[in-house]
Design an enzyme around this catalytic site. Structure first.
Site, PDB file in Angstrom:
ATOM      1  CD  GLU A  44      -7.256  55.408  58.683  1.00 49.07           C
ATOM      2  OE1 GLU A  44      -7.490  56.178  59.657  1.00 49.07           O
ATOM      3  OE2 GLU A  44      -6.458  54.455  58.756  1.00 49.07           O
ATOM      4  CE  LYS A 126      -2.970  54.095  59.554  1.00 50.24           C
ATOM      5  NZ  LYS A 126      -4.299  53.691  60.115  1.00 50.24           N
ATOM      6  CB  CYS A 162      -4.787  57.789  60.772  1.00 47.28           C
ATOM      7  SG  CYS A 162      -5.683  57.898  62.343  1.00 47.28           S
TER       8      CYS A 162
END
Lengths: 592, 592
Positions: A44, A126, A162
């Site tokens: 990330e 994300k 994540c």
């Protein structure tokens, strides 16, 4: 079934260093390419480092991140890696987004690029933005709402980021419906004590949820108060661990995966949750690559560190990166003969080498003989540079100028030491390490601008009982390897003292550390109120005493240098209380 | 039409002081009741103070807030105020909510209670949670999704909270559809320079949007780095200002309103946006109350402060409340003869009275004669306590112990002064005020643990050019009132110097302050990149120099004491950058 070779680049970026991170991405991609990887995945925000905090809101930084991504993509093409799929975390920003209240400036996104054939083929932003603990992502990012599936050598590969797998629902469910064969999760997931087991359990659950092989790539290294531990993992849809990278080390994890061919059943472009699925195809035909036997790949499942080694590793990593990424080579530490400064020095020597560690003994007229000899013993055991600067003459000169008594006089000694340390720091370019531990910091048992002086505090999140435990572990570990234990036995065994007045002991002012750490664990780590603590069996007077000290110490804690976070709630990063605050826990809440 | 008498309690709560805030609520409610108010509205989180930060996540605090609300409600009943509607901000928490990732612990809500007849009749939870600038409400609160409309004497009254009216959409639209005649907005809205006009404009727009009379009640006072300025306003649906409270003062604003009777058309319990509208009726028949003539009410439209007076008022308010709410009575300031310490002392004298302000002159061997005489002049003008502690002997003693040269020696002097100040603080219980301004802080022109020592920094968010402007304004204001101007003219007119080496001037190290403040305003306040600054006409070399210094000073800024926020981006509260950060602004972004 198709065979794909996957490389996970568990690397250590530097926040804001776009040039350096890009060079590193290219270097690691070449290495992975040389090993025949079809897919190379980076963590990330690998290009920008993570977390970038308010940099995310700067248009100039967003622009630079996007431009650098384009540069990296074309360089990968020129390097002969255009036929691989590179998955790379970066900061995106929607150009032309108007300024709207409640939307972060420039509409930044925490994004993953699908790089192929010298260009950015697709992107993913994300969905789940964590906004608790160390995370503030609602301040910085606009959530994504689509999923990208790339077909690579006939296998459907999805990418998420994540938090997307930590929260139930969201893109994970879409991955299952999209029939992806491989789910790559890119992460900036910080270390916490005992978190590794949670992480493996989660990864296994999400592999089962999606029916896909799951590849989890995490960054490694220290960034201010965070320490990223790596621990990249690949598990099969059945939950078998196929590969795992070591903790606290950079590592290129390469693994061959046998994956199902892409489903031929038709998929709606938008799933039941309203998530749009974009599908792209990477290259045309299955690529032939030099099929290195697995035996030539890196060892695929790294052994796990035991608990003490893991915490110690986090402290060493955090210190090393904070010092070196900030451009320092050397550190200076006040070595008192006590256990806190001894453990701090041992960690610093392990992180930077003893040649880069300077210890200063600063005895006052109240310092015991053993405090000087134990400090000298520490220096001899570790090989750090050792000097002595007595402080009595300086203290006396202040006392001639102003009348100070009691605690004011005690603090004066600590502050004179702080001035000496900062002088040495400014003159020689050393970073000052503060040596306080979390127990002291919790109850305010330290001196503002005295022992709290420094640029970094390695033990800031380490309770006193854990200081002893880690010291014993470090010595035992040295013995097991036939090396000299760094920490003097006397520093471990003697009763702790600040030595700011004759015969002073910590136990004059504080409860026994076993008891104190027990209360603090409930109150600080778990936000339990005093009535809950008493109900759990703690003595009521002890609870009131500790909570009162802890509540009163907020300002001191704010002024303390940053240190590596290893627990659920690390002061500075995770526990944000008002300074001006009259709330006091009561043994029982007021009744209606 | 029905006539209602409305009281807005623009008061100053203390964070965490549930007992004190509750007592104050009861006292103000009695006063409003004595004036015949039908409705008495208190600010956002009035019962707990605001913002409570991590206290919101503590179950013990949530429980105590709810219990205190129940206590207050029943006491209002016992006090004969059960027939009024009291609207009161408090912290709620949903009991029994399970712990879920991404939901703040205990599901806290930023809520308003409708109190009537000795009990809590209904509640409303804030819909729009701000998570930018000084706000982090996604960390702390769960958003509400319903609206409550209370019928009072035949008028429909709705309540929303602060950010609910700043963001488009949301409960404001529901208020219109619900045909409310009066919208009460309870606020914890901090001061910012020039914000008051934005606030009035917004209030007028929302009154027009809803077709309702709008009553905006804000808190007043300082809480850590925030200063709440009051400025409560009542406007008609047509945008006419009916009443306005003064800034920076507690004030009970009472106004008679002629409001439309509740609509008799049927309303769906859920509107088109999915917002549920709960309707309650307060009391039965229109209550007869002693109809005090409006002439006996407080002056209803307070005059606005001019710009400099407004900023100065914020600084005085912030300082007074930080000192007193934290339990201090007195402050100590290093008075150098320069303008920063002179303005700091003037603010402190205005906030606390000169009898509570201690000035210390600490000349070194490099201090000029005028620095001593200007400091003494300041003391005489203001009446503060004045002492002199020469530092040369202490500095010399350090230099005998360790070799320090250049900047290390300069910093030594500042640090010796810091040790003296902290000694006086510890010995006598004074809070130390740091005197640095925002321009210095931006570029790191200060000494860690030297002039940066202190518990509070009144000028932390005040650029140097504004320091001069406020000093001149304060002197002129004194003259206009026939008082002695507090600030020596020489302190205003002489060139600024740190006096840490012979003949040193700020201009040796820094650009002209007019230029510097111009660059900082663009870079710090508005997050513009260097290429934008150059495009706006700033000299490129100047821009690079200032940005480099500013980027490098992050750590020093973190260690600086808190101070009152008056601008868009105040260091400490609003601008969160990594310490470890290699991002440097370039004259032009890298090209692809």
């Amino acid at each position: 079934m198709s065979r794909l070779r996957l490389a996970l680049a568990q690397f250590n970026p530097v926040v804001g260093d776009l040039d350096g991170n890009a060079a590193k991405v290219l270097d690691w991609a070449r290495r992975a390419g040389d090993q025949g990887a079809d897919i190379i995945a980076f963590p990330e925000m690998a290009l920008t480092g993570y977390p970038v905090e308010d940099l995310a809101l700067r248009r100039s930084f967003q622009d630079a991140s996007r431009a650098m991504l384009t540069d990296v993509a074309s360089q990968l093409g020129r390097d002969g890696l255009g036929d691989r799929l590179v998955v790379l975390g970066y900061l995106d920003g929607a150009p032309g987004t108007s300024s709207t209240l409640g939307i972060p400036a420039g509409a930044p996104q925490n994004a993953a690029a699908f790089v192929h054939d010298g260009r950015v083929l697709a992107r993913y932003a994300k969905h789940h933005l964590p906004n608790y603990g160390v995370f503030d992502e609602f301040r910085y990012f606009v959530a994504g709402s689509s999923l990208t599936v790339a077909q690579v050598n006939g296998v459907d590969v999805a990418v998420v980021i994540c938090e997307d797998i930590w929260q139930d629902g969201g893109p994970v469910a879409t991955v299952r419906d999209a029939d992806a064969g491989l789910l790559i999760v890119i992460n900036g997931s910080p270390y916490e004590r005992n978190k590794d087991d949670v992480r493996l359990e989660l990864v296994r659950r999400r592999a089962a949820d999606t029916g896909a092989t799951l590849a989890y790539v995490n960054m490694v290294g220290g960034q201010d108060e965070l320490v990223f531990d790596g621990d990249s993992i690949v598990v099969s849809a059945q939950g078998e661990v196929l590969a795992r990278a070591p903790q606290f080390e950079e590592h290129l994890l390469v693994v061959d995966l046998d994956l199902p061919a892409a489903s031929e059943r038709p998929h709606d472009p938008t799933d039941a949750r309203g998530v749009t699925v974009e599908r792209v195809t990477v290259g045309g035909q299955p690529r032939s690559y030099p099929a290195l036997p697995v035996s030539e790949l890196s060892p695929s499942i790294a052994p796990r560190l035991e608990d003490d080694a893991e915490v110690y590793g986090a402290l060493v990593t955090g210190l090393r990166d904070y010092v070196t990424k900030n451009g320092f080579q050397t550190v200076v530490i006040a070595v008192s003969g006590g256990i806190d400064s001894a453990l701090t020095a041992a960690i610093a020597c392990d992180a930077l080498g003893a040649a880069n560690v300077h210890g200063v003994s600063m005895p006052s007229s109240y310092s015991s003989e053993h405090s000087r000899s134990d400090a000298a013993d520490l220096a001899e055991r570790t090989g750090l540079h050792f000097t002595t600067v007595p402080i009595a003459a300086m203290v006396d000169e202040f006392l001639r100028a102003i009348d100070l008594t009691g605690v004011a006089e005690e603090n004066l000694q600590a502050r004179v030491r702080g001035v000496v340390l900062m002088g040495l720091s400014n003159e020689h370019g050393h970073l000052v390490l503060a040596t306080g531990n979390k127990s002291e910091l919790s109850v305010g048992y330290s001196t503002l601008y005295g022992d709290a002086v420094g640029g970094y505090a390695p033990l800031k999140d380490v309770p006193k009982t854990l200081v002893w435990q880690l010291s014993r572990w470090r010595n035992k570990d040295a013995e097991a390897r036939g090396e000299t234990p760094p920490i003097p036995e006397a520093s471990i065994s003697k009763p702790p003292s600040a030595e700011l007045r004759p015969g002073q002991l910590d136990s004059d002012s504080l409860p026994d550390y076993e008891l104190l750490d027990g209360v603090l664990d409930s109150y600080v780590e778990n936000d339990r109120g005093s009535s809950e603590l008493v109900a759990a069996g703690f003595d009521q007077a002890l609870v009131e005493r500790v909570l009162k000290m802890t509540d009163a110490a907020e300002y001191k804690r704010r002024q303390y240098p940053p240190g590596p976070k290893i627990s659920l709630k690390a002061f500075g990063r995770d526990r944000r209380l008002p300074i001006t605050n009259r709330w006091r826990e009561h043994p029982s809440p007021p009744t209606a």
